[in-house]
Scaffold this motif. Structure first.
Motif, PDB file in Angstrom:
ATOM      1  N   ILE A   1     -56.345 -42.571   7.331  1.00 24.76           N
ATOM      2  CA  ILE A   1     -54.789 -42.233   7.084  1.00 24.76           C
ATOM      3  C   ILE A   1     -54.351 -42.844   8.670  1.00 24.76           C
ATOM      4  O   ILE A   1     -53.359 -43.124   8.722  1.00 24.76           O
ATOM      5  CB  ILE A   1     -54.345 -40.848   6.419  1.00 24.76           C
ATOM      6  N   GLU A   2     -55.377 -41.985   9.625  1.00 24.96           N
ATOM      7  CA  GLU A   2     -54.940 -41.543  10.890  1.00 24.96           C
ATOM      8  C   GLU A   2     -54.503 -42.903  11.123  1.00 24.96           C
ATOM      9  O   GLU A   2     -54.015 -43.842  12.455  1.00 24.96           O
ATOM     10  CB  GLU A   2     -55.047 -40.404  11.838  1.00 24.96           C
ATOM     11  N   ALA A   3     -55.711 -43.831  11.480  1.00 22.83           N
ATOM     12  CA  ALA A   3     -55.700 -45.409  11.750  1.00 22.83           C
ATOM     13  C   ALA A   3     -55.390 -46.349  11.342  1.00 22.83           C
ATOM     14  O   ALA A   3     -54.181 -47.199  11.967  1.00 22.83           O
ATOM     15  CB  ALA A   3     -56.976 -45.596  11.484  1.00 22.83           C
ATOM     16  N   VAL A   4     -54.902 -45.986   9.961  1.00 22.70           N
ATOM     17  CA  VAL A   4     -53.762 -46.891   9.188  1.00 22.70           C
ATOM     18  C   VAL A   4     -51.958 -46.744   9.791  1.00 22.70           C
ATOM     19  O   VAL A   4     -51.715 -47.523   9.814  1.00 22.70           O
ATOM     20  CB  VAL A   4     -53.554 -46.891   7.922  1.00 22.70           C
ATOM     21  N   GLU A   5     -51.615 -45.550  10.451  1.00 20.42           N
ATOM     22  CA  GLU A   5     -50.170 -45.509  10.455  1.00 20.42           C
ATOM     23  C   GLU A   5     -50.541 -45.714  12.236  1.00 20.42           C
ATOM     24  O   GLU A   5     -49.542 -45.841  12.457  1.00 20.42           O
ATOM     25  CB  GLU A   5     -50.332 -43.674  11.341  1.00 20.42           C
ATOM     26  N   MET A   6     -51.593 -45.484  12.111  1.00 19.01           N
ATOM     27  CA  MET A   6     -51.540 -45.882  14.081  1.00 19.01           C
ATOM     28  C   MET A   6     -50.914 -47.767  14.117  1.00 19.01           C
ATOM     29  O   MET A   6     -50.717 -48.232  15.136  1.00 19.01           O
ATOM     30  CB  MET A   6     -52.433 -46.209  15.135  1.00 19.01           C
ATOM     31  N   GLU A   7     -52.395 -48.319  13.182  1.00 23.60           N
ATOM     32  CA  GLU A   7     -52.097 -49.484  13.068  1.00 23.60           C
ATOM     33  C   GLU A   7     -50.740 -50.875  12.661  1.00 23.60           C
ATOM     34  O   GLU A   7     -50.785 -51.373  13.230  1.00 23.60           O
ATOM     35  CB  GLU A   7     -53.071 -49.807  12.045  1.00 23.60           C
ATOM     36  N   ALA A   8     -50.456 -49.751  12.074  1.00 26.60           N
ATOM     37  CA  ALA A   8     -49.118 -50.057  11.166  1.00 26.60           C
ATOM     38  C   ALA A   8     -48.092 -49.549  12.801  1.00 26.60           C
ATOM     39  O   ALA A   8     -47.142 -50.835  12.904  1.00 26.60           O
ATOM     40  CB  ALA A   8     -47.839 -49.179   9.666  1.00 26.60           C
ATOM     41  N   LYS A   9     -48.073 -48.965  13.480  1.00 20.52           N
ATOM     42  CA  LYS A   9     -47.008 -49.155  14.302  1.00 20.52           C
ATOM     43  C   LYS A   9     -47.302 -49.576  15.526  1.00 20.52           C
ATOM     44  O   LYS A   9     -46.309 -50.348  16.355  1.00 20.52           O
ATOM     45  CB  LYS A   9     -47.219 -47.267  15.284  1.00 20.52           C
ATOM     46  N   LEU A  10     -49.176 -49.727  15.435  1.00 24.24           N
ATOM     47  CA  LEU A  10     -48.924 -50.765  16.812  1.00 24.24           C
ATOM     48  C   LEU A  10     -48.838 -52.619  16.346  1.00 24.24           C
ATOM     49  O   LEU A  10     -48.185 -52.696  17.438  1.00 24.24           O
ATOM     50  CB  LEU A  10     -50.367 -50.751  17.630  1.00 24.24           C
ATOM     51  N   VAL A  11     -49.238 -52.830  15.630  1.00 26.19           N
ATOM     52  CA  VAL A  11     -49.088 -54.297  14.550  1.00 26.19           C
ATOM     53  C   VAL A  11     -47.370 -54.608  14.592  1.00 26.19           C
ATOM     54  O   VAL A  11     -46.854 -54.813  15.308  1.00 26.19           O
ATOM     55  CB  VAL A  11     -48.899 -54.735  14.059  1.00 26.19           C
ATOM     56  N   GLY A  12     -46.422 -53.455  15.164  1.00 25.55           N
ATOM     57  CA  GLY A  12     -44.779 -53.904  14.820  1.00 25.55           C
ATOM     58  C   GLY A  12     -44.824 -53.660  16.424  1.00 25.55           C
ATOM     59  O   GLY A  12     -43.273 -54.888  16.171  1.00 25.55           O
ATOM     60  N   ALA A  13     -45.352 -52.335  17.111  1.00 20.65           N
ATOM     61  CA  ALA A  13     -44.740 -52.840  18.250  1.00 20.65           C
ATOM     62  C   ALA A  13     -44.701 -53.845  19.059  1.00 20.65           C
ATOM     63  O   ALA A  13     -44.535 -54.232  19.888  1.00 20.65           O
ATOM     64  CB  ALA A  13     -45.477 -51.648  18.936  1.00 20.65           C
ATOM     65  N   ARG A  14     -45.695 -55.103  18.968  1.00 24.05           N
ATOM     66  CA  ARG A  14     -46.114 -56.172  19.041  1.00 24.05           C
ATOM     67  C   ARG A  14     -45.257 -56.943  19.075  1.00 24.05           C
ATOM     68  O   ARG A  14     -44.383 -57.766  20.004  1.00 24.05           O
ATOM     69  CB  ARG A  14     -47.448 -57.053  18.260  1.00 24.05           C
ATOM     70  N   VAL A  15     -44.427 -56.963  17.935  1.00 25.54           N
ATOM     71  CA  VAL A  15     -42.880 -57.669  17.903  1.00 25.54           C
ATOM     72  C   VAL A  15     -42.072 -57.040  17.823  1.00 25.54           C
ATOM     73  O   VAL A  15     -40.520 -57.047  16.736  1.00 25.54           O
ATOM     74  CB  VAL A  15     -43.300 -58.467  16.276  1.00 25.54           C
ATOM     75  N   GLY A  16     -41.484 -55.696  18.357  1.00 27.77           N
ATOM     76  CA  GLY A  16     -40.787 -54.908  18.483  1.00 27.77           C
ATOM     77  C   GLY A  16     -39.796 -54.053  17.234  1.00 27.77           C
ATOM     78  O   GLY A  16     -38.826 -54.278  17.029  1.00 27.77           O
ATOM     79  N   MET A  17     -42.080 -54.091  16.205  1.00 29.84           N
ATOM     80  CA  MET A  17     -40.679 -53.093  15.292  1.00 29.84           C
ATOM     81  C   MET A  17     -41.128 -51.831  15.545  1.00 29.84           C
ATOM     82  O   MET A  17     -42.316 -51.544  15.555  1.00 29.84           O
ATOM     83  CB  MET A  17     -41.504 -53.774  14.223  1.00 29.84           C
ATOM     84  N   ASN A  18     -41.037 -51.002  14.392  1.00 33.80           N
ATOM     85  CA  ASN A  18     -41.635 -49.574  14.521  1.00 33.80           C
ATOM     86  C   ASN A  18     -43.202 -49.342  13.448  1.00 33.80           C
ATOM     87  O   ASN A  18     -43.713 -48.967  13.635  1.00 33.80           O
ATOM     88  CB  ASN A  18     -40.825 -48.741  13.940  1.00 33.80           C
TER      89      ASN A  18
END
Ligand SMILES: [Zn+2]
Length: 231
Positions: free
Chosen positions: A199-216
């Motif tokens: 779960i932690e890795a999924v949350e981190m990935e969602a945030k990191l992928v989002g941050a690449r393009v200026g999304m939370n």
């Protein structure tokens, strides 16, 4: 009706090898599309038996129903191809199974696996979708996107042709809790951090992928095909 641009207003079909791939790969997007009133169907290709035993298959089926209900998807279609052994089946049979479901549900957009995943079933499902959705005149499918699945996409052979590099990003910040809840339905498939399928890795990935393009938080997809017809 509101919509996510590029995905269209027609039904969406997620084609996944295994129950849990849909939540890992595009659970947030399923939830967002469902909230917008779009019909989201899910087809699971394998029976979940071969690699695990029949008791597990039943539990996995229940987990899938719970997860999809949380995400707002329609009742899924369960396929019967052998789990982790889809390479024992001729590709044409897999493609035909996809063709039948596409002909019946008439999706305008398909979300499916990345071709370069480590998991053989994921590779075959990608091939079968591309075969079944050849862009012949009047074919209903206009957009095909591939998603990544933790512990398969990033563990694939690291060659430039296999790399998953998204070019479509869908904001899932407000539905990330729904994606996490859906994954919790698949507790038997999830692992403890620092496993990549935690779960932690999924949350981190969602945030990191989002941050690449200026999304939370976001899910990334690779565009495999988009047709813009003059209607
Ligand atoms: Zn899988």
């Amino acid at each position: 009706m509101k919509q996510i641009s590029g995905i269209g207003q027609g039904p969406i079909l997620v084609i996944a090898a295994h129950a849990d791939d849909e939540a890992l790969g595009c659970g947030g997007t399923i939830a967002r599309l469902a909230e917008l009133g779009q019909k989201v169907h899910v087809m699971f290709m394998t029976d979940g038996v071969s690699a695990r035993g029949s008791g597990d298959a039943e539990a996995r089926r229940h987990a899938a129903l719970d997860a999809l209900s949380l995400l707002g998807a329609q009742q899924p279609v369960f396929g019967e191809f052998p789990d982790n052994a889809m390479d024992t089946v001729p590709l044409i049979e897999v493609a035909r199974a996809v063709e039948e479901v596409v002909a019946s549900l008439k999706p305008t957009c398909i979300l499916t696996h990345h071709h370069g995943d480590l998991n053989i079933d994921h590779q075959i499902v990608n091939r079968a979708v591309m075969t079944a959705c050849r862009p012949q005149p009047e074919h209903c499918v206009q957009t095909i996107l591939s998603f990544s699945v933790r512990s398969s996409t990033e563990w694939g052979i690291s060659s430039s042709s296999n790399l998953f590099h998204p070019d479509v990003y869908i904001d899932i910040a407000h539905v990330l809790p729904k994606k996490i809840k859906a994954l919790q339905c698949y507790s038997m498939e999830m692992r403890h951090f620092p496993h990549t399928r935690s779960i932690e890795a999924v949350e981190m990935e969602a945030k990191l992928v989002g941050a690449r393009v200026g999304m939370n938080a976001a899910e990334g997809f690779k565009l495999l095909r988009m047709l813009v017809r003059d209607e």
